[in-house]
Scaffold this motif. Structure first.
Motif, PDB file in Angstrom:
ATOM      1  N   ILE A   1     -12.088  44.136  27.297  1.00  0.00           N
ATOM      2  CA  ILE A   1     -11.395  44.589  25.344  1.00  0.00           C
ATOM      3  C   ILE A   1     -10.191  45.319  25.906  1.00  0.00           C
ATOM      4  N   SER A   2      -9.407  44.976  24.860  1.00  0.00           N
ATOM      5  CA  SER A   2      -8.417  45.721  24.711  1.00  0.00           C
ATOM      6  C   SER A   2      -7.793  46.262  23.172  1.00  0.00           C
ATOM      7  N   CYS A   3      -7.756  47.589  23.027  1.00  0.00           N
ATOM      8  CA  CYS A   3      -8.236  47.986  21.875  1.00  0.00           C
ATOM      9  C   CYS A   3      -6.443  48.229  21.422  1.00  0.00           C
ATOM     10  N   HIS A   4      -5.583  47.928  20.023  1.00  0.00           N
ATOM     11  CA  HIS A   4      -4.374  48.147  19.434  1.00  0.00           C
ATOM     12  C   HIS A   4      -4.463  48.708  18.521  1.00  0.00           C
ATOM     13  N   PRO A   5      -3.921  48.887  17.863  1.00  0.00           N
ATOM     14  CA  PRO A   5      -3.382  49.285  16.227  1.00  0.00           C
ATOM     15  C   PRO A   5      -3.869  47.957  15.060  1.00  0.00           C
ATOM     16  N   GLY A   6      -4.841  47.880  14.878  1.00  0.00           N
ATOM     17  CA  GLY A   6      -5.208  47.460  13.885  1.00  0.00           C
ATOM     18  C   GLY A   6      -5.632  46.514  14.326  1.00  0.00           C
ATOM     19  N   PHE A   7      -5.673  46.219  15.288  1.00  0.00           N
ATOM     20  CA  PHE A   7      -6.970  44.706  16.051  1.00  0.00           C
ATOM     21  C   PHE A   7      -7.403  45.709  17.738  1.00  0.00           C
ATOM     22  N   LYS A   8      -8.538  44.068  17.759  1.00  0.00           N
ATOM     23  CA  LYS A   8      -8.874  44.297  19.154  1.00  0.00           C
ATOM     24  C   LYS A   8      -9.230  43.298  19.669  1.00  0.00           C
ATOM     25  N   VAL A   9      -8.626  42.897  21.193  1.00  0.00           N
ATOM     26  CA  VAL A   9      -8.813  42.016  21.405  1.00  0.00           C
ATOM     27  C   VAL A   9      -9.743  42.231  22.900  1.00  0.00           C
ATOM     28  N   LEU A  10     -10.752  40.039  23.491  1.00  0.00           N
ATOM     29  CA  LEU A  10     -12.120  40.178  24.070  1.00  0.00           C
ATOM     30  C   LEU A  10     -11.509  39.493  24.850  1.00  0.00           C
ATOM     31  N   LEU A  11     -11.637  39.857  25.873  1.00  0.00           N
ATOM     32  CA  LEU A  11     -10.925  38.695  26.616  1.00  0.00           C
ATOM     33  C   LEU A  11     -12.240  37.701  27.765  1.00  0.00           C
TER      34      LEU A  11
ATOM     35  N   HIS B   1     -12.222  46.168  31.981  1.00  0.00           N
ATOM     36  CA  HIS B   1     -13.324  46.362  31.581  1.00  0.00           C
ATOM     37  C   HIS B   1     -13.439  48.106  30.741  1.00  0.00           C
ATOM     38  N   VAL B   2     -13.931  47.517  29.993  1.00  0.00           N
ATOM     39  CA  VAL B   2     -14.549  49.140  29.187  1.00  0.00           C
ATOM     40  C   VAL B   2     -16.088  48.659  28.793  1.00  0.00           C
ATOM     41  N   ALA B   3     -16.973  49.976  28.757  1.00  0.00           N
ATOM     42  CA  ALA B   3     -18.154  50.051  28.385  1.00  0.00           C
ATOM     43  C   ALA B   3     -18.408  50.085  26.859  1.00  0.00           C
ATOM     44  N   VAL B   4     -19.456  48.703  26.245  1.00  0.00           N
ATOM     45  CA  VAL B   4     -19.022  48.153  25.029  1.00  0.00           C
ATOM     46  C   VAL B   4     -20.431  48.650  24.540  1.00  0.00           C
TER      47      VAL B   4
ATOM     48  N   ALA C   1     -13.694  54.820  25.695  1.00  0.00           N
ATOM     49  CA  ALA C   1     -14.986  55.171  26.478  1.00  0.00           C
ATOM     50  C   ALA C   1     -16.051  53.998  25.782  1.00  0.00           C
ATOM     51  N   HIS C   2     -16.143  54.232  24.588  1.00  0.00           N
ATOM     52  CA  HIS C   2     -16.988  52.802  23.955  1.00  0.00           C
ATOM     53  C   HIS C   2     -16.908  52.518  23.192  1.00  0.00           C
ATOM     54  N   VAL C   3     -16.506  50.703  22.684  1.00  0.00           N
ATOM     55  CA  VAL C   3     -15.805  49.825  21.852  1.00  0.00           C
ATOM     56  C   VAL C   3     -16.937  48.915  20.786  1.00  0.00           C
ATOM     57  N   ASP C   4     -17.042  49.265  20.474  1.00  0.00           N
ATOM     58  CA  ASP C   4     -18.241  48.045  19.196  1.00  0.00           C
ATOM     59  C   ASP C   4     -16.732  46.945  19.146  1.00  0.00           C
TER      60      ASP C   4
END
Length: 193
Positions: free
Chosen positions: A9-19, A67-70, A160-163
Motif C-alpha cells: 500500500i502506498s499513501c499519497h496526499p488525498g488517496f491510498k493505493v493497494l497493489l 509492504h506495510v502493516a495493515v 506504521a499501520h494502514v487501514d
C-alpha cells in the motif's frame, strides 16, 4: 476480501493505493491497483488529478513498492463487465483498411485461388473483472467477424499501520507490471462491504 496481513500500500496526499499481484507464469506479471480516495466523495477529484497530470507518469509514481502493516483491510465484492462493438472505436483510431474489401489478408488467412474478397464486418470486445473473498479475476476476448462468415478470435512515505477500507467509491485498474500497460480500468461507485 479482508486481511490483517502486510500489504503493498502506498499513501499519497488525498488517496491510498493497494497493489494486489496476480500469480504469473511466463514473462508477464500483472497486478490490480485499487485507488481509494481519503474523502468519501473524492473519486471524481482523484480521476481529474490522474487525467490532468500525465496519466502514465502518475500511475508509475503511485505504484506501491513495499509492504506495510495493515490494521484493517476490506475490499467489497464486485463484478464489472462490458461488451462493445469496437468497430467505430478502431476506425476512430485510424484503423480503416481491414474494413474494406481491398485489404490483403494473405498473411493471415490461406485461400484457395483465387482469394475471395474479405473485409471485417464487426469487432466485438467483452471484458469482465471480478473481486470476491477468494481473490480477483479478469478476462477479455475480442472477436472480429469477416464478411465471409469467418471468425478471428483474436516512492511513498512509510506508514506504521494502514487501514484500507474501500467502503466508498474507488477506482481500480489492472496493469502489466513490466511495461506499465493498463489492461482494465473501472470505478466501483456503490461498494457494499
Amino acid at each position: 476480501m479482508t486481511s490483517t496481513n502486510d500489504q503493498r500500500i502506498s499513501c499519497h496526499p488525498g488517496f491510498k493505493v493497494l497493489l494486489l499481484p496476480y500469480e504469473s507464469k511466463g514473462n508477464h506479471e500483472f497486478s490490480m491497483h485499487i485507488y481509494l480516495p481519503d474523502e468519501r466523495d473524492g473519486l471524481q477529484a482523484l480521476v481529474r488529478e490522474i487525467s490532468s497530470s500525465g496519466t502514465a507518469e502518475f500511475l508509475d509514481r503511485c505504484v506501491p513498492t513495499r509492504h506495510v502493516a495493515v490494521r484493517n483491510l476490506r475490499i467489497p465484492k464486485f463484478q464489472v463487465s462490458s461488451k462493445i462493438d469496437a468497430r467505430d472505436v478502431l476506425k476512430g483510431l485510424g484503423l480503416e483498411l481491414p474494413f474494406h474489401f481491398t485489404y490483403d489478408w494473405s498473411e493471415m488467412i490461406e485461400f484457395s485461388e483465387p482469394a475471395p474478397p474479405v473485409a471485417v464486418q464487426n469487432v466485438l470486445h467483452e471484458c469482465v473483472v471480478e473481486v470476491n473473498e477468494d481473490g480477483t479475476m479478469a478476462a477479455a476476448a475480442t472477436e472480429a467477424d469477416l464478411m465471409m462468415g469467418f471468425s478471428i478470435t483474436a516512492e511513498e512515505e512509510p506508514a506504521a499501520h494502514v487501514d484500507f477500507m474501500a467502503d466508498h467509491p474507488s477506482l481500480f485498474l489492472i496493469r502489466e507490471d513490466k511495461s506499465g500497460i493498463v489492461l482494465f480500468t473501472g470505478q466501483v461507485v456503490n461498494p457494499l462491504l
